[in-house]
Design an enzyme around this catalytic site. Structure first.
Site, PDB file in Angstrom:
ATOM      1  N   HIS A 165       0.839  -1.219   0.000  1.00  0.00           N
ATOM      2  CA  HIS A 165       0.000   0.000   0.000  1.00  0.00           C
ATOM      3  C   HIS A 165       0.867   1.260   0.000  1.00  0.00           C
ATOM      4  O   HIS A 165       0.436   2.302   0.500  1.00  0.00           O
ATOM      5  CB  HIS A 165      -0.950   0.037   1.203  1.00  0.00           C
ATOM      6  CG  HIS A 165      -1.689  -1.236   1.432  1.00  0.00           C
ATOM      7  ND1 HIS A 165      -2.922  -1.501   0.885  1.00  0.00           N
ATOM      8  CD2 HIS A 165      -1.336  -2.357   2.126  1.00  0.00           C
ATOM      9  CE1 HIS A 165      -3.323  -2.716   1.250  1.00  0.00           C
ATOM     10  NE2 HIS A 165      -2.367  -3.262   1.988  1.00  0.00           N
ATOM     11  N   SER A 205      14.554  21.738 -16.100  1.00  0.00           N
ATOM     12  CA  SER A 205      13.366  22.566 -16.306  1.00  0.00           C
ATOM     13  C   SER A 205      13.802  23.884 -16.914  1.00  0.00           C
ATOM     14  O   SER A 205      14.877  24.410 -16.594  1.00  0.00           O
ATOM     15  CB  SER A 205      12.685  22.801 -14.958  1.00  0.00           C
ATOM     16  OG  SER A 205      11.908  23.966 -15.004  1.00  0.00           O
ATOM     17  N   LYS A 255      15.743  21.791 -10.875  1.00  0.00           N
ATOM     18  CA  LYS A 255      15.060  20.543 -11.223  1.00  0.00           C
ATOM     19  C   LYS A 255      15.936  19.527 -11.954  1.00  0.00           C
ATOM     20  O   LYS A 255      16.767  19.882 -12.769  1.00  0.00           O
ATOM     21  CB  LYS A 255      13.840  20.827 -12.119  1.00  0.00           C
ATOM     22  CG  LYS A 255      12.700  21.540 -11.433  1.00  0.00           C
ATOM     23  CD  LYS A 255      11.990  20.722 -10.385  1.00  0.00           C
ATOM     24  CE  LYS A 255      11.098  19.642 -10.946  1.00  0.00           C
ATOM     25  NZ  LYS A 255       9.946  20.163 -11.687  1.00  0.00           N
ATOM     26  N   GLU A 282       9.321   8.607 -17.019  1.00  0.00           N
ATOM     27  CA  GLU A 282       7.951   9.086 -17.273  1.00  0.00           C
ATOM     28  C   GLU A 282       7.499   8.744 -18.688  1.00  0.00           C
ATOM     29  O   GLU A 282       6.347   8.392 -18.929  1.00  0.00           O
ATOM     30  CB  GLU A 282       7.871  10.599 -17.054  1.00  0.00           C
ATOM     31  CG  GLU A 282       7.977  10.975 -15.586  1.00  0.00           C
ATOM     32  CD  GLU A 282       8.160  12.476 -15.382  1.00  0.00           C
ATOM     33  OE1 GLU A 282       7.586  13.272 -16.129  1.00  0.00           O
ATOM     34  OE2 GLU A 282       8.900  12.849 -14.455  1.00  0.00           O
TER      35      GLU A 282
END
Ligand code: ARG
Length: 438
Positions: free
Chosen positions: A154, A275, A281, A288
Site C-alpha cells: 500500500h 526545467s 530541477k 515518465e
C-alpha cells in the site's frame, strides 16, 4: 501505377488512391517481401512452372533491387499501391517482361501474410535479445547492491527487504516475458505462402520448399485461415503490452525513489532532463516517457483487436490496418527496453538513505510480534501488544529497539534481553531471505 486495371473502365479517384495506399508504412517490409519472392520464384522453378533461366533473371533482379534500396540508390516512394506493387513494377522495369511472371501462383494476400510473419518473428527475436541485455543489467545491479531497504505494501513501509530482492522481482517479470515471446514465436512459426488468395492454386506448387527456404517450422494447415490470421500479431502485441506494464511499474518506482521525499536513488544526468524555469530541477523524463508510452502500446493492441473482430473470412482490406499498430508497438517496446537498460546501468543507489528509512519505519514490528509468539503468546494477542508499543513509540519518537527492557516489559512480561537480537533488521532480513532462496 497498379497491378490491376483490366476490368475497370473509369480511372480510380485520386482520393481513393491515397486512401488505399499503404506504401508509406509497408515499405518497412521491403526485405521480407524480397526474401518471400525469392523463395517463391525458386519454388516455381523447382516445380517447372518457370524455367531455371527465368528464375535466375528474377532472383538477380530482386537482389539488385535489394542492394539498391540498402545503398540508398532506390527510394521506396511514389505512386504505388503498396510495397508488393512497388517491387513487381521495379522488377519488370529492371528485367523486362519476365518480371511479370513473379506473381504466378501467388496472391498479395499470401504475400503480405508471409511478409508480416517474417517481419514480426524477427522483431520478436530482437525484443528477446534486448530483454537478455536488461536481465544481465538487473542482475548486476542487484548483486552490487544487496543493501537493506524498506519493503512496501500500500506504499506504506512494511518489512525490511534488500534492494537486490526488490530489483530481482523485475528480473523475474522480464524473464517470464522472454518465455511468453518464445512461446508466441513457436505458435506463429507457420508458412502462409501458397495459400494464394484464399483457396490455394491449381499449379502443382511445393509449400514445403518455401517453408524450408524461409525458415518456418511447417506450412499452415488451412488456406483460408492462413491468409486471414493475424493472431500472431495480437499475441506479440499482448506480450509487448505486458513488457511495457512491467517497465512502467519499474518506472513508477524510479520516479518515486528519485524524489526528494524518498531520496533512495539518483538517475544519471544522461537520462534526466532539466526545467526551463526552475534551475534546481532534475526530472526523470526517461521513466515518465516509458510509463506514458505504455498506454500507447496498449492502444496498439486494442486497435488491432478491434480491427479484427468483425472480419468475415478470408482476407479483407481492413487487415491492412494491422501494420501501423504492430510497427508502433514493436518500435516502442524496443526503445523503452533500451532506455530502461541505460537508466539502470547508470543508476546510483543511496544505501544510507534506504537504511535510515528502515530504522524509522517500525519495519521490525511483525518480527517483534513473532518474538512474543515464540514465547507462547497467540499471534492475534501479540499483534495487539506490538500495536500498543508502536503507538507509544510514535508519541515518544522512538523505534521499538530503542525502548529499554523495562519499558517493553510494561507491555508484556514475555520480553527478555534476547528480543533485541531477534528484532535486529539484518537478522530478520536474513531469516526471511533464507526461505526465499530455497
Ligand atoms: N496492402 C495490403 C495489406 O496490407 C496487401 C494485400 C492486398 N490484397 C488485396 N487483395 N488487395 O493487407
Amino acid at each position: 501505377m497498379k497491378l490491376w486495371g483490366g476490368r475497370f473502365i473509369e480511372k480510380e479517384s485520386s482520393l481513393m488512391e491515397d486512401f488505399n495506399s499503404s506504401l508509406s508504412f509497408d515499405k518497412r517490409l521491403y526485405y521480407e517481401d524480397i526474401m518471400g519472392s525469392i523463395a517463391h520464384v525458386k519454388m516455381l522453378a523447382k516445380c517447372s512452372i518457370l524455367t531455371n533461366k527465368e528464375c535466375d533473371t528474377i532472383v538477380n533482379g530482386l537482389n539488385s533491387i535489394l542492394s539498391d534500396i540498402q545503398d540508398g540508390k532506390l527510394k521506396i516512394e511514389g505512386d504505388y499501391e503498396d510495397i508488393h506493387s512497388f517491387m513487381e513494377i521495379q522488377l519488370t522495369k529492371l528485367v523486362g517482361d519476365v518480371g511479370k511472371k513473379l506473381h504466378t501462383a501467388r496472391s498479395r494476400n499470401d504475400q503480405v501474410a508471409v511478409d508480416m510473419r517474417l517481419y514480426s518473428k524477427h522483431k520478436a527475436k530482437e525484443v528477446i535479445e534486448n530483454l537478455g541485455v536488461i536481465l544481465c543489467t538487473i542482475k548486476k545491479l542487484g548483486n552490487d547492491n544487496a543493501v537493506i531497504m524498506p519493503g512496501y505494501t500500500h506504499l506504506q513501509r512494511a518489512q525490511p527487504v534488500t534492494f537486490k530482492q526488490h530489483i530481482m522481482a523485475y528480473y523475474n517479470m522480464l524473464s517470464r516475458d522472454v518465455k511468453r515471446l518464445i512461446s508466441a514465436i513457436d505458435i506463429m512459426d507457420e508458412n502462409p505462402l501458397g495459400c494464394c488468395a484464399l483457396a490455394g492454386t491449381t499449379y502443382d506448387t511445393d509449400r514445403d520448399f518455401t517453408t524450408r527456404e524461409l525458415g518456418f517450422k511447417k506450412p499452415v494447415d488451412n488456406f483460408m485461415d492462413g491468409v486471414s490470421d493475424r493472431d500472431y500479431l495480437l499475441e506479440l502485441l499482448s506480450c509487448f503490452s505486458i513488457i511495457m506494464m512491467h517497465l512502467s511499474r519499474l518506472s513508477e518506482e524510479l520516479i518515486l525513489w528519485s524524489s526528494k521525499e524518498f531520496n533512495f536513488i539518483e538517475i544519471s544526468d544522461e537520462y534526466s532532463t532539466g526545467s526551463s524555469i526552475m534551475p534546481q530541477k532534475r526530472n526523470p523524463d526517461a521513466a515518465e516517457l516509458i510509463r506514458g508510452k505504455t498506454g500507447r502500446v496498449y492502444g496498439d493492441l486494442m486497435s488491432l483487436l478491434t480491427t479484427m473482430k468483425g472480419i468475415p473470412l478470408a482476407y479483407n482490406k481492413d487487415m491492412q490496418e494491422d501494420k501501423e499498430p504492430f510497427f508502433d508497438g514493436a518500435f516502442t517496446v524496443l526503445k523503452s527496453i533500451k532506455i530502461m537498460n541505460g537508466m539502470l546501468s547508470s543508476l546510483k543507489i543511496k544505501k544510507d538513505n534506504m537504511y535510515n528509512a528502515v530504522k524509522t519505519g517500525f519495519l521490525n514490528a511483525t518480527e517483534a510480534a513473532d518474538y512474543l509468539v515464540n514465547k507462547g503468546l497467540a499471534f492475534r494477542d501479540a499483534h495487539g501488544v506490538i500495536g500498543a508499543i508502536v503507538l507509544h513509540c510514535e508519541k515518544q519518537h522512538k523505534a521499538i529497539e530503542s525502548l529499554t527492557l523495562e519499558e517493553l516489559k510494561s507491555f508484556s512480561d514475555l520480553f527478555a534481553q534476547d528480543v533485541y537480537e531477534f528484532i535486529d533488521y539484518e537478522n530478520t532480513l536474513s531469516r526471511g531471505i533464507k526461505k526465499e532462496m530455497k
